[in-house]
Design a protein around this motif. Structure first.
Motif, PDB file in Angstrom:
ATOM      1  N   GLY A  20       0.804  -1.213   0.000  1.00  0.00           N
ATOM      2  CA  GLY A  20       0.000   0.000   0.000  1.00  0.00           C
ATOM      3  C   GLY A  20       0.839   1.267   0.000  1.00  0.00           C
ATOM      4  O   GLY A  20       0.313   2.359   0.188  1.00  0.00           O
ATOM      5  N   ALA A  21       2.137   1.131  -0.193  1.00  0.00           N
ATOM      6  CA  ALA A  21       3.034   2.292  -0.189  1.00  0.00           C
ATOM      7  C   ALA A  21       2.794   3.148  -1.429  1.00  0.00           C
ATOM      8  O   ALA A  21       2.676   2.630  -2.539  1.00  0.00           O
ATOM      9  CB  ALA A  21       4.489   1.845  -0.134  1.00  0.00           C
ATOM     10  N   GLY A  22       2.727   4.445  -1.218  1.00  0.00           N
ATOM     11  CA  GLY A  22       2.522   5.384  -2.313  1.00  0.00           C
ATOM     12  C   GLY A  22       3.834   5.795  -2.952  1.00  0.00           C
ATOM     13  O   GLY A  22       4.255   6.943  -2.835  1.00  0.00           O
ATOM     14  N   ILE A  23       4.478   4.829  -3.603  1.00  0.00           N
ATOM     15  CA  ILE A  23       5.750   5.113  -4.273  1.00  0.00           C
ATOM     16  C   ILE A  23       5.676   4.617  -5.709  1.00  0.00           C
ATOM     17  O   ILE A  23       4.784   3.848  -6.070  1.00  0.00           O
ATOM     18  CB  ILE A  23       6.949   4.462  -3.562  1.00  0.00           C
ATOM     19  N   LYS A  24       6.650   5.043  -6.490  1.00  0.00           N
ATOM     20  CA  LYS A  24       6.773   4.592  -7.868  1.00  0.00           C
ATOM     21  C   LYS A  24       8.113   3.896  -8.015  1.00  0.00           C
ATOM     22  O   LYS A  24       9.133   4.386  -7.524  1.00  0.00           O
ATOM     23  CB  LYS A  24       6.693   5.779  -8.824  1.00  0.00           C
ATOM     24  N   LEU A  25       8.111   2.740  -8.680  1.00  0.00           N
ATOM     25  CA  LEU A  25       9.336   1.992  -8.942  1.00  0.00           C
ATOM     26  C   LEU A  25       9.699   2.131 -10.410  1.00  0.00           C
ATOM     27  O   LEU A  25       8.832   2.000 -11.278  1.00  0.00           O
ATOM     28  CB  LEU A  25       9.146   0.510  -8.626  1.00  0.00           C
ATOM     29  N   THR A  26      10.975   2.381 -10.680  1.00  0.00           N
ATOM     30  CA  THR A  26      11.463   2.480 -12.042  1.00  0.00           C
ATOM     31  C   THR A  26      12.709   1.625 -12.177  1.00  0.00           C
ATOM     32  O   THR A  26      13.686   1.825 -11.444  1.00  0.00           O
ATOM     33  CB  THR A  26      11.812   3.942 -12.415  1.00  0.00           C
ATOM     34  N   LEU A  27      12.680   0.654 -13.093  1.00  0.00           N
ATOM     35  CA  LEU A  27      13.844  -0.194 -13.340  1.00  0.00           C
ATOM     36  C   LEU A  27      14.850   0.601 -14.162  1.00  0.00           C
ATOM     37  O   LEU A  27      14.558   1.025 -15.279  1.00  0.00           O
ATOM     38  CB  LEU A  27      13.427  -1.464 -14.076  1.00  0.00           C
ATOM     39  N   LEU A  28      16.039   0.819 -13.589  1.00  0.00           N
ATOM     40  CA  LEU A  28      17.076   1.584 -14.271  1.00  0.00           C
ATOM     41  C   LEU A  28      17.975   0.707 -15.118  1.00  0.00           C
ATOM     42  O   LEU A  28      18.655   1.195 -16.013  1.00  0.00           O
ATOM     43  CB  LEU A  28      17.930   2.343 -13.242  1.00  0.00           C
ATOM     44  N   GLY A  29      17.996  -0.578 -14.818  1.00  0.00           N
ATOM     45  CA  GLY A  29      18.847  -1.496 -15.559  1.00  0.00           C
ATOM     46  C   GLY A  29      19.317  -2.615 -14.655  1.00  0.00           C
ATOM     47  O   GLY A  29      18.874  -2.731 -13.512  1.00  0.00           O
ATOM     48  N   THR A  30      20.210  -3.431 -15.176  1.00  0.00           N
ATOM     49  CA  THR A  30      20.762  -4.526 -14.388  1.00  0.00           C
ATOM     50  C   THR A  30      22.275  -4.442 -14.413  1.00  0.00           C
ATOM     51  O   THR A  30      22.871  -3.921 -15.360  1.00  0.00           O
ATOM     52  CB  THR A  30      20.311  -5.897 -14.925  1.00  0.00           C
ATOM     53  N   ILE A  31      22.877  -4.958 -13.364  1.00  0.00           N
ATOM     54  CA  ILE A  31      24.330  -5.071 -13.282  1.00  0.00           C
ATOM     55  C   ILE A  31      24.646  -6.467 -12.775  1.00  0.00           C
ATOM     56  O   ILE A  31      23.773  -7.154 -12.244  1.00  0.00           O
ATOM     57  CB  ILE A  31      24.946  -4.004 -12.341  1.00  0.00           C
ATOM     58  N   GLU A  32      25.876  -6.884 -12.955  1.00  0.00           N
ATOM     59  CA  GLU A  32      26.290  -8.179 -12.428  1.00  0.00           C
ATOM     60  C   GLU A  32      27.390  -7.939 -11.408  1.00  0.00           C
ATOM     61  O   GLU A  32      28.335  -7.191 -11.656  1.00  0.00           O
ATOM     62  CB  GLU A  32      26.788  -9.089 -13.541  1.00  0.00           C
ATOM     63  N   ARG A  33      27.225  -8.550 -10.247  1.00  0.00           N
ATOM     64  CA  ARG A  33      28.225  -8.436  -9.195  1.00  0.00           C
ATOM     65  C   ARG A  33      28.460  -9.820  -8.616  1.00  0.00           C
ATOM     66  O   ARG A  33      27.512 -10.466  -8.162  1.00  0.00           O
ATOM     67  CB  ARG A  33      27.754  -7.477  -8.107  1.00  0.00           C
ATOM     68  N   ASN A  34      29.704 -10.268  -8.660  1.00  0.00           N
ATOM     69  CA  ASN A  34      30.075 -11.595  -8.132  1.00  0.00           C
ATOM     70  C   ASN A  34      29.219 -12.700  -8.730  1.00  0.00           C
ATOM     71  O   ASN A  34      28.814 -13.631  -8.029  1.00  0.00           O
ATOM     72  CB  ASN A  34      29.978 -11.621  -6.604  1.00  0.00           C
ATOM     73  N   GLY A  35      28.906 -12.589 -10.015  1.00  0.00           N
ATOM     74  CA  GLY A  35      28.129 -13.612 -10.698  1.00  0.00           C
ATOM     75  C   GLY A  35      26.633 -13.550 -10.451  1.00  0.00           C
ATOM     76  O   GLY A  35      25.897 -14.410 -10.904  1.00  0.00           O
ATOM     77  N   ILE A  36      26.166 -12.535  -9.731  1.00  0.00           N
ATOM     78  CA  ILE A  36      24.741 -12.383  -9.433  1.00  0.00           C
ATOM     79  C   ILE A  36      24.206 -11.174 -10.184  1.00  0.00           C
ATOM     80  O   ILE A  36      24.792 -10.095 -10.137  1.00  0.00           O
ATOM     81  CB  ILE A  36      24.510 -12.196  -7.912  1.00  0.00           C
ATOM     82  N   THR A  37      23.094 -11.353 -10.875  1.00  0.00           N
ATOM     83  CA  THR A  37      22.458 -10.248 -11.581  1.00  0.00           C
ATOM     84  C   THR A  37      21.609  -9.452 -10.605  1.00  0.00           C
ATOM     85  O   THR A  37      20.766 -10.015  -9.904  1.00  0.00           O
ATOM     86  CB  THR A  37      21.590 -10.765 -12.738  1.00  0.00           C
ATOM     87  N   LEU A  38      21.858  -8.155 -10.556  1.00  0.00           N
ATOM     88  CA  LEU A  38      21.121  -7.263  -9.660  1.00  0.00           C
ATOM     89  C   LEU A  38      20.341  -6.245 -10.472  1.00  0.00           C
ATOM     90  O   LEU A  38      20.832  -5.731 -11.474  1.00  0.00           O
ATOM     91  CB  LEU A  38      22.080  -6.517  -8.727  1.00  0.00           C
ATOM     92  N   ASN A  39      19.121  -5.975 -10.041  1.00  0.00           N
ATOM     93  CA  ASN A  39      18.314  -4.923 -10.648  1.00  0.00           C
ATOM     94  C   ASN A  39      18.599  -3.617  -9.921  1.00  0.00           C
ATOM     95  O   ASN A  39      18.596  -3.575  -8.699  1.00  0.00           O
ATOM     96  CB  ASN A  39      16.821  -5.235 -10.513  1.00  0.00           C
ATOM     97  N   ARG A  40      18.838  -2.548 -10.691  1.00  0.00           N
ATOM     98  CA  ARG A  40      18.960  -1.206 -10.114  1.00  0.00           C
ATOM     99  C   ARG A  40      17.587  -0.560 -10.254  1.00  0.00           C
ATOM    100  O   ARG A  40      17.080  -0.401 -11.364  1.00  0.00           O
ATOM    101  CB  ARG A  40      20.007  -0.372 -10.853  1.00  0.00           C
ATOM    102  N   VAL A  41      16.988  -0.218  -9.108  1.00  0.00           N
ATOM    103  CA  VAL A  41      15.615   0.271  -9.094  1.00  0.00           C
ATOM    104  C   VAL A  41      15.560   1.617  -8.375  1.00  0.00           C
ATOM    105  O   VAL A  41      16.087   1.763  -7.268  1.00  0.00           O
ATOM    106  CB  VAL A  41      14.678  -0.743  -8.391  1.00  0.00           C
ATOM    107  N   LEU A  42      14.923   2.580  -9.029  1.00  0.00           N
ATOM    108  CA  LEU A  42      14.709   3.897  -8.444  1.00  0.00           C
ATOM    109  C   LEU A  42      13.382   3.890  -7.708  1.00  0.00           C
ATOM    110  O   LEU A  42      12.351   3.503  -8.276  1.00  0.00           O
ATOM    111  CB  LEU A  42      14.686   4.967  -9.539  1.00  0.00           C
ATOM    112  N   LEU A  43      13.402   4.284  -6.421  1.00  0.00           N
ATOM    113  CA  LEU A  43      12.191   4.403  -5.616  1.00  0.00           C
ATOM    114  C   LEU A  43      11.883   5.884  -5.481  1.00  0.00           C
ATOM    115  O   LEU A  43      12.724   6.645  -5.007  1.00  0.00           O
ATOM    116  CB  LEU A  43      12.393   3.810  -4.215  1.00  0.00           C
ATOM    117  N   LYS A  44      10.683   6.297  -5.913  1.00  0.00           N
ATOM    118  CA  LYS A  44      10.279   7.693  -5.809  1.00  0.00           C
ATOM    119  C   LYS A  44       9.040   7.800  -4.948  1.00  0.00           C
ATOM    120  O   LYS A  44       8.071   7.070  -5.158  1.00  0.00           O
ATOM    121  CB  LYS A  44       9.959   8.271  -7.191  1.00  0.00           C
TER     122      LYS A  44
END
Length: 64
Positions: A20-44
């Motif tokens: 129920g949080a009044g925020i917006k999520l925006t996927l900025l892209g993905t990166i790989e760190r130590n063999g793990i894919t991470l999503n970079r997400v902007l929370l507004k």
């Protein structure tokens, strides 16, 4: 605020809806760190709403 997480973006959107949080999520892209894919997400949104979302995310990923 930008977070980097292995949680799939679709799951983050579901957690946002369920929290129920009044925020917006925006996927900025993905990166790989130590063999793990991470999503970079902007929370507004207001800080208290971001905190609400982050708490629900912590609980959801910890199995609580």
């Amino acid at each position: 605020m930008i977070i980097e997480t292995a949680v799939p973006f679709e799951e983050l959107e579901e957690i946002r809806r369920n929290s129920g949080a009044g925020i917006k999520l925006t996927l900025l892209g993905t990166i790989e760190r130590n063999g793990i894919t991470l999503n970079r997400v902007l929370l507004k949104g207001p800080p208290e709403e971001i905190e609400r979302f982050m708490e629900k995310l912590r609980l959801a990923r910890a199995g609580g």
